[in-house]
Design a protein around this motif. Structure first.
Motif, PDB file in Angstrom:
ATOM      1  N   SER A 141       0.752   3.887  -3.055  1.00  0.00           N
ATOM      2  CA  SER A 141       0.355   5.261  -2.728  1.00  0.00           C
ATOM      3  C   SER A 141       1.361   6.289  -3.225  1.00  0.00           C
ATOM      4  O   SER A 141       1.051   7.474  -3.309  1.00  0.00           O
ATOM      5  N   GLY A 158      -4.300  -3.482  -8.040  1.00  0.00           N
ATOM      6  CA  GLY A 158      -4.818  -2.333  -7.290  1.00  0.00           C
ATOM      7  C   GLY A 158      -4.670  -1.010  -8.008  1.00  0.00           C
ATOM      8  O   GLY A 158      -5.484  -0.090  -7.817  1.00  0.00           O
ATOM      9  N   PHE A 204      -5.700   3.928  -0.008  1.00  0.00           N
ATOM     10  CA  PHE A 204      -4.403   4.534  -0.292  1.00  0.00           C
ATOM     11  C   PHE A 204      -4.016   5.479   0.842  1.00  0.00           C
ATOM     12  O   PHE A 204      -4.861   6.011   1.562  1.00  0.00           O
ATOM     13  N   ALA A 213       0.830  -1.208   0.000  1.00  0.00           N
ATOM     14  CA  ALA A 213       0.000   0.000   0.000  1.00  0.00           C
ATOM     15  C   ALA A 213       0.861   1.254   0.000  1.00  0.00           C
ATOM     16  O   ALA A 213       0.530   2.258  -0.641  1.00  0.00           O
ATOM     17  N   TYR A 264      -7.621   0.808  -2.344  1.00  0.00           N
ATOM     18  CA  TYR A 264      -6.528   0.065  -2.985  1.00  0.00           C
ATOM     19  C   TYR A 264      -6.956  -1.382  -3.209  1.00  0.00           C
ATOM     20  O   TYR A 264      -6.882  -1.907  -4.311  1.00  0.00           O
TER      21      TYR A 264
END
Length: 488
Positions: A287, A357, A325, A283, A299
């Protein structure tokens, strides 16, 4: 640990990991074998361990409705764990489990998931030496910096044909390379006139406990208006073993901060040797890349078993199942229209999570070969009392992107297929085939000549990467996940 109305306060961490070679993804360090002379004390100990395994599997296992009603508690723990699994079968259970596993030492499991292991520092792919042969070679994919292998002089592309004087074959490669030995003498071969030839060169290496940094290489290439960021990232790990910090995530942040300062407007993410890891690090990376995302953007989502789901919802709400995110000041998505991801069949789990994602938010172009196909995640379960030393990694959820897509159990086929050759160029070299193709797609051949399709036809037997305990799994930290009420 006794069964109570509360979710047991175990230490939990989760990896969605993709494993390319099914036999290789199982417990390499599982040393408990059934014996014909089981003592009463061993039987009693097994039953204690197995009851702990069964209780947790009935609570957390994604396929908990498939667990046998009356499993044999007298089995050795590793065999007992296997007896509970809804094992994959192409015909009988095509939706079955390929990834759950257990280890005798929970501390070793935890360390390996953080990139620490006893290793020479070599990561390699095994091939038959020729079609129909029983001889085997190990092609060095990369060498961990500052590792024993690096100090011995190994480099990417080296080809190992002998170990401790013995030619590697289909019958001995596991015992020669994966036995847990410490001292190795590797005999090398090389390609001469398109043929593999043994040489007199040997390199000696002693394996040691070593912490691998997942951030392997970063570069910036410039061609006209294109400023291309390149990152080789080999495992989703937030920090070294025994650290509660985010040192490795912070290192990735710093790289993207530099990308942003340098005006990077094209990105190549090299995940060809990344088997997965912590969803938190996945993540974090996503991001830094995503375009037009915010902390309200999804996500991925998780689907847990039907027994546990209502109790998690009751305690934590629907947000438990959602990874959104993060707000990252280093995000370069505003300068990107797309991202290129370099892949092989060793690209798994949290790496595939990046592809799946990000696709709802931007164009993701994959270059290389088909990824492994792991859209399910596991958690690490250990006994919080310390009485039981085992650690297990059962599959507990399936992942979906923000558009509800989770259709990659057979892997992501590449947008552009490029196979790695037998003679490997260094990672980061603009003539290396996968990177070269990405640069060609970006620059229109202004930075490097387009690579000629190279590849080879040697049958693959698997890789050292896929035998890692951290290989092919998605990990999600669940240290606070202790109080959801379970049915009686």
């Amino acid at each position: 640990m006794t069964h109570t109305p509360l979710l047991k306060p175990v230490w939990l961490s989760m990896t969605l990991l993709l494993v390319w070679l099914l036999s290789a993804c199982q417990r390499e360090t599982d040393l408990v074998e059934p014996t014909t002379n089981t003592t009463v004390s061993n039987t009693a100990e097994n039953e204690t361990i197995n009851k702990w395994i069964l209780e947790n599997m009935r609570d957390y296992y994604y396929w908990n409705d498939k667990i046998p009603a009356s499993p044999d508690l007298t089995l050795a723990p590793s065999d007992f764990f296997d007896s509970l699994l809804y094992t994959y079968s192409a015909t009988a259970a095509p939706d079955g489990d390929r990834f759950s596993w257990i280890e005798e030492n929970a501390d070793d499991l935890s360390a390996s998931l953080s990139g620490e292991s006893t290793t020479t520092g070599l990561e390699f792919m095994l091939y038959l030496r020729s079609q129909g042969s029983t001889d085997v070679i190990a092609q060095v994919l990369y060498v961990l910096p500052n590792s024993p292998a690096a100090r011995a002089g190994f480099k990417r592309g080296d080809i190992i044909s002998k170990v401790n004087g013995q030619p590697i074959t289909t019958t001995n490669y596991a015992s020669l390379l994966y036995s847990g030995a410490t001292n190795y003498s590797f005999g090398l071969a090389e390609v001469q006139n398109s043929a593999l030839v043994d040489t007199d060169k040997t390199l000696s290496v002693t394996a040691t406990v070593f912490q691998a940094n997942p951030v392997f290489l970063d570069s910036i290439y410039t061609a006209g208006t294109k400023t291309v960021g390149y990152l080789v990232y080999n495992q989703f790990v937030p920090a070294p073993n025994n650290s509660s910090g985010t040192e490795y995530d912070d290192q990735v942040d710093a790289i993207f901060s530099n990308f942003k300062a340098r005006g990077v407007n094209e990105l190549i993410l090299d995940l060809r040797y990344n088997p997965g890891g912590y969803t938190s690090s996945s993540a974090n990376l996503a991001s830094l890349i995503g375009k037009n995302i915010s902390t309200s953007s999804v996500y991925f989502r998780e689907e847990w078993n039907s027994t546990l789901t209502p109790y998690i919802k009751q305690e934590y709400g629907d947000e438990f199942f959602v990874q959104r995110f993060l707000n990252k000041s280093q995000n370069i998505g505003g300068n990107l229209q797309r991202v290129f991801v370099l892949t092989t069949d060793g690209t798994a789990s949290s790496s595939e999570l990046i592809i799946n994602g990000l696709r709802p938010y931007m164009t993701v172009t994959t270059i290389g070969t088909t990824t492994y196909g792991k859209n399910v995640g596991s958690i690490t379960i250990v006994d919080d009392s310390g009485k039981i030393k085992w650690g297990m990694q059962p599959i507990v959820f399936k992942s979906f992107n923000s558009q509800g897509q989770s259709d990659y159990s057979a892997g992501f086929a590449p947008s552009i297929e490029v196979q790695e050759p037998l003679v490997l160029k260094p990672l980061g070299d603009i003539t290396e085939p996968l990177l070269n193709e990405a640069l060609y797609q970006i620059t229109g051949n202004r930075l490097a000549r387009r690579a000629v399709a190279t590849g080879h036809s040697l049958p693959a037997l698997g890789s050292s990467i896929q035998r890692k305990a951290g290989g092919g799994r998605m990990i999600k930290s669940l240290t606070a996940f202790k109080t959801a009420k379970l049915p009686q």
